[in-house]
Design an enzyme around this catalytic site. Structure first.
Site, PDB file in Angstrom:
ATOM      1  N   CYS A   1     -10.501   0.374   7.892  1.00 25.68           N
ATOM      2  CA  CYS A   1      -9.982   1.641   8.412  1.00 25.68           C
ATOM      3  C   CYS A   1     -10.581   2.851   7.713  1.00 25.68           C
ATOM      4  O   CYS A   1     -10.763   3.908   8.330  1.00 25.68           O
ATOM      5  CB  CYS A   1      -8.462   1.666   8.302  1.00 25.68           C
ATOM      6  SG  CYS A   1      -7.831   1.350   6.646  1.00 25.68           S
TER       7      CYS A   1
ATOM      8  N   GLU B   1       0.845  -1.206   0.000  1.00 22.33           N
ATOM      9  CA  GLU B   1       0.000   0.000   0.000  1.00 22.33           C
ATOM     10  C   GLU B   1       0.876   1.250   0.000  1.00 22.33           C
ATOM     11  O   GLU B   1       0.653   2.198   0.750  1.00 22.33           O
ATOM     12  CB  GLU B   1      -0.932  -0.016   1.212  1.00 22.33           C
ATOM     13  CG  GLU B   1      -1.826  -1.238   1.278  1.00 22.33           C
ATOM     14  CD  GLU B   1      -2.681  -1.299   2.526  1.00 22.33           C
ATOM     15  OE1 GLU B   1      -2.229  -0.828   3.598  1.00 22.33           O
ATOM     16  OE2 GLU B   1      -3.811  -1.783   2.441  1.00 22.33           O
TER      17      GLU B   1
END
Length: 638
Positions: A410, A314
């Site tokens: 998240c 990521e």
């Protein structure tokens, strides 16, 4: 000398139809919906297990821990979001719901202040044994932020006292003293949280602990050392194969000059660095923060304000490597970029920071939530072809439609805590100087003797009216002129004015009670051209109007959007598109589409170019009318 500070939420009232819509969506729809998700009450959504984990940790149920090791953070961000919403609006029902959650968190907390349901339930005696992977300090950071936000909004100390006990434990465990652990978190967050806690409580030790975590990072390979400990918890071995740049621990922060690794972790670290640097007048740390901001924004940011181009870790990749169809662009990363940019603005006001906040906010962050408030994007590509996404494992991280929830969730609660906090990014004050950073209609209390009334229909137009109510001797008003604006006009009480410009802000002094400023920023659509180094966008253009970047969707333009092209001389017009609310202004533009006849993959003859009117919607509004192709960058006809 007074420091520049964001205006407290309690001193602001939002009357913007655009932003009031989002704030009410969060308070009335998103937060109750996410509460049900955290309680596993939405049958067709991926399970959370979050509240059940806390009930088990509190001894109210029996069972095993469920979910990711950082599952606790979803509840922490939800409470943070409730705090921000309650700072703007009274909601007794939502507040009672949050109070019940806080009571549960308090019951789950251990006597010494420790709070992490994964370890309380599953690994009772293995605290702090894998700081790289196990996210104990990350979860703690989010709870500390929630405690500060909820206390600031409601005056209630229950959650604040919980996080103070947790922070006291952390301060005693981590450091360079005898018997302390000389480590730092794998996923940054605790640093900024401790700074906020130190400021709201006035306790210096939290600020010092934040500095320790920031400055110790990368001094040694702590994560490599902890892996040799006999009690080490082996988890996430694939992360162990990633380089130290993944967690920004490859070198001390003062030596870092390139944004690397996991984009969200990087933004949280850089935000804390910039915050500490400005509050403590640390010039070396501010220089490092400035280098990292410049590298992020001028070499690694998408036109939509997305960052983190690769799914591997990521993470950021190399400069100008900004692929569109495989872009990661995590919603949380753009939220982090907003926070980092806000800290940089507060340290040294310049309109470029507001430009980046606006770009990330109006495009990638808003794209993360559907019109209904019940579906969310984690990843935000700039091009999507559903058949390609589903048929090629390279795109396994991409979704062709927003899911209801994620196992790693998240982003949805991060969106929920960010949008009600819009005024924090909109206004700031430094002594007698007041800054309008974002155009948000409403009222702002500047001091005991002065308030401002702001009227604007932004982002529909670039017109803003500011009326003074009261006086403050020496008051100076700074209004940011966005980078998209090339033509503007200003009047004061109906008379044309040519104010000075400093660092991208119009500057007004000698203002009095009842004065009315009108600033008209011409908001015309325009083409955006990519740096030649961005090979993914070679020969292409994007379209922008005001803060919105636009995209073409299959629903309006048919399939094979890659065959669409426009000329730099093409004319734009406003248009209505069914299914897109009026608050998202849509465009049409003259263009062409290459029509390929026959089944052959290749031919000696080009396809036939047919004229058409391309329909474009704001990027943040895409994928609200079903699954289909989407494309931001369009081929350019010279």
């Amino acid at each position: 000398m007074a420091k520049l500070r964001s205006i407290a939420q309690k001193d602001c009232k939002v009357r913007s139809p655009f932003w009031d819509h989002y704030i009410q969506l969060i308070g009335k729809k998103v937060l109750p919906y996410q509460w049900k998700l955290l309680n596993d009450e939405i049958p067709d959504a991926e399970p959370s297990g979050c509240i059940r984990n806390f009930r088990i940790a509190a001894g109210l149920e029996e069972g095993d821990f469920y979910g990711a090791v950082f599952q606790d953070s979803d509840l922490a961000k939800w409470l943070d979001a409730v705090g921000h919403y309650l700072a703007m609006h009274d909601d007794a029902k939502l507040e009672a719901l949050a109070d019940s959650a806080i009571e549960l968190v308090e019951k789950a907390q251990e006597d010494d202040g420790y709070l992490d349901t994964y370890f309380i339930i599953a690994r009772k005696d293995q605290r702090w044994k894998n700081l790289r992977d196990c996210h104990e300090l990350y979860c703690a950071g989010h709870f500390i932020e929630a405690g500060v936000s909820y206390y600031t909004a409601t005056g209630k100390r229950r959650l604040l006292d919980v996080v103070i006990r947790l922070a006291n434990l952390i301060c005693s465990v981590f450091g360079k003293g005898e018997g302390q652990i000389p480590g730092y978190p794998g996923h940054e967050e605790i640093e900024y949280a401790l700074l906020r806690l130190g400021e709201v409580t006035g306790n210096r030790k939290y600020i010092d602990e934040a500095r320790y975590f920031i400055m110790e990072r990368g001094v040694s390979d702590y994560f490599g050392k902890e892996a040799q400990d006999p009690g080490y918890i082996e988890r996430f071995s694939e992360i162990g194969r990633l380089p130290r740049t993944y967690s920004q621990s490859h070198e001390p922060v003062l030596e870092q000059d390139e944004a690397v690794g996991h984009a969200v972790r990087a933004m949280y670290l850089y935000t804390a660095m910039a915050h500490y640097a400005r509050e403590e007048n640390d010039s070396a740390l501010m220089e490092a923060s400035n280098r990292l901001w410049n590298d992020t924004v001028y070499r690694k940011m998408y036109v939509t304000g997305g960052i983190g181009s690769t799914a591997v870790g990521e993470s950021f990749s190399s400069a100008y490597d900004l692929p569109n169809d495989s872009a990661y662009c995590e919603t949380c990363a753009s939220i982090g970029l907003m926070r980092f940019s806000e800290e940089m603005f507060l340290s040294s006001p310049h309109s470029m920071y507001g430009d980046v906040i606006e770009r990330a906010l109006y495009n990638t962050v808003l794209a993360g939530i559907a019109f209904d408030g019940e579906h969310f994007f984690y990843v935000n590509p700039l091009e999507s072809v559903p058949e390609k996404v589903k048929g090629n494992p390279i795109f396994s991280h991409v979704r062709t439609q927003r899911p209801r929830w994620f196992g790693v969730a998240c982003c949805p609660p991060n969106i929920a805590r960010t949008l009600p906090d819009i005024t924090t990014y909109a206004y700031a004050k430094d002594g007698k100087s007041f800054y309008v950073q974002l155009y948000v209609a409403g009222s702002v209390r500047v001091s005991d003797t002065l308030s401002l009334q702001l009227d604007t229909d932004y982002p529909a137009t670039g017109n803003i009216k500011i009326r003074l109510e009261g006086n403050e001797p020496g008051f100076v008003l700074h209004v940011r002129i966005p980078s998209w604006c090339e033509t503007r006009s200003v009047t004061l009480n109906g008379k044309t004015l040519e104010p000075g410009m400093e660092r991208g802000y119009l500057v007004f002094s000698d203002l009095h009670d009842g004065d009315v400023l009108n600033i008209n920023s011409e908001m015309d659509p325009f083409f955006v051209y990519p740096n030649p180094g961005i090979t993914s966008d070679a020969g292409m253009v994007a379209v922008q109007k005001g803060p919105f970047v636009y995209c073409a969707e299959e629903a309006d333009n048919g399939r094979t959007l890659s065959s669409l092209s426009v000329s730099p001389s093409s004319r734009f017009s406003s248009t209505h598109i069914d299914g897109i609310p009026e608050m998202y202004p849509c465009l049409s533009v003259e263009g062409e589409k290459e029509v390929w006849k026959g089944p052959d993959l290749y031919s000696r003859e080009p396809g036939k170019e047919e004229n058409l009117e391309l329909k474009l919607v704001p990027y943040c509004a895409w994928n609200n009318r079903g699954e289909g192709e989407m494309r931001v960058w369009l081929r350019r006809n010279r």
